[in-house]
Design an enzyme around this catalytic site. Structure first.
Site, short mmCIF file in Angstrom:
data_model
loop_
_atom_site.label_atom_id
_atom_site.label_comp_id
_atom_site.label_asym_id
_atom_site.label_seq_id
_atom_site.Cartn_x
_atom_site.Cartn_y
_atom_site.Cartn_z
N LYS A 93 -10.35 -0.37 -2.49
CA LYS A 93 -10.30 -1.22 -1.31
C LYS A 93 -11.48 -0.86 -0.41
CE LYS A 93 -5.24 -0.93 -1.49
NZ LYS A 93 -4.03 -0.45 -0.79
N ASP A 97 -1.71 -1.09 6.24
CA ASP A 97 -1.82 -0.49 7.57
C ASP A 97 -3.28 -0.22 7.94
OD1 ASP A 97 -2.27 1.63 5.78
OD2 ASP A 97 -1.47 3.11 7.19
N ASP A 132 0.88 -1.16 0.00
CA ASP A 132 0.00 0.00 0.00
C ASP A 132 0.93 1.22 0.00
OD1 ASP A 132 -2.28 1.66 0.34
OD2 ASP A 132 -1.97 1.67 2.50
N MET A 133 0.39 2.41 -0.21
CA MET A 133 1.26 3.58 -0.28
C MET A 133 1.17 4.45 0.98
SD MET A 133 1.74 6.29 -3.41
CE MET A 133 0.21 7.22 -3.21
N ASP A 134 0.01 5.05 1.23
CA ASP A 134 -0.15 5.97 2.35
C ASP A 134 -0.08 5.22 3.68
OD1 ASP A 134 -0.79 8.60 0.99
OD2 ASP A 134 -2.27 7.28 0.06
#
Length: 224
Positions: free
Chosen positions: A149, A174, A15-17
């Site tokens: 998502k 997260d 995931d990124m953030d």
């Protein structure tokens, strides 16, 4: 613990953030700045509801609560994204240990992907800011999927781009919605949480770490 099976792990998808870049406060600032300017009254309670949404879903959510005039939904959404990009370029900070971890994965021959609910325009901004572009074999944004998502589409797309079966991928997330998306895609999951309470609230991951320095390949049974 991720149990060893006949399926060898070939790829890690991030995931990124909150997983690669510490961007939670950046998003909050950008949304507060843009939405407040058009009369939206943001509250902590409602902001927590929108935290795992795509930017399009967030914009639609606030419009349903506080319909504004004189600007289209696209204009408002783009305004938020532009402010996020600005803050990332000027203030963005990597999640501690991510650079070293990704380099280790690369040196071990794993394919590396990214699957995010954030707009695709932000992906190169983040990777360039953190000097990680060269390590990613494939990136995907949920803005190009039917749904973001917790639906699995963005993970399935990333696995396809990597030419790796979903069951041979490990997803790092997260949030509960992100973990659920990866699980629905048939992937192994690692949750990175800095709060013990988060582990209790998000029990669906195969393995938990609070920082990348805790990552232990032997415990994950990834070695042949």
């Amino acid at each position: 613990m991720i149990q060893k099976t006949k399926d060898k792990i070939e790829a890690f998808i991030f995931d990124m953030d909150g997983v690669i870049i510490d961007s939670e406060e950046i998003w909050k600032r950008a949304e507060k700045e843009v939405f407040s300017s058009i009369g939206v009254k943001l509250s902590e309670e409602l902001c927590s509801v929108t935290q795992s949404m795509t930017t399009t879903e967030v914009t639609n959510f606030w419009y349903s609560k506080y319909p504004w005039k004189h600007k289209t939904l696209d204009e408002v959404e783009n305004g938020v994204v532009e402010r996020v990009a600005h803050f990332i370029k000027n203030e963005g900070q990597a999640i501690s240990g991510i650079e070293k971890f990704i380099k280790v994965l690369n040196s071990r021959g794993y394919k590396i992907g990214l699957a995010t609910n954030s707009p695709s325009v932000l992906i190169p901004v983040v990777l360039e800011k953190l000097a990680l572009t060269e390590y990613f074999d494939a990136t995907s944004s949920a803005e190009h999927e039917l749904e973001g998502k917790p639906h699995p589409f963005v993970y399935l797309t990333t696995a396809e781009k990597l030419n790796v079966k979903p069951e041979n991928c490990v997803a790092i997330e997260d949030s509960f919605s992100g973990l659920l998306a990866a699980k629905k895609a048939g992937m192994k999951t690692i949750a990175i949480f800095d709060s013990p309470n988060s582990k209790v609230e998000n029990k669906i991951a195969d393995y938990y770490i609070s920082c990348y320095n805790q990552f232990d390949f032997s415990k994950l049974n990834l070695e042949e």
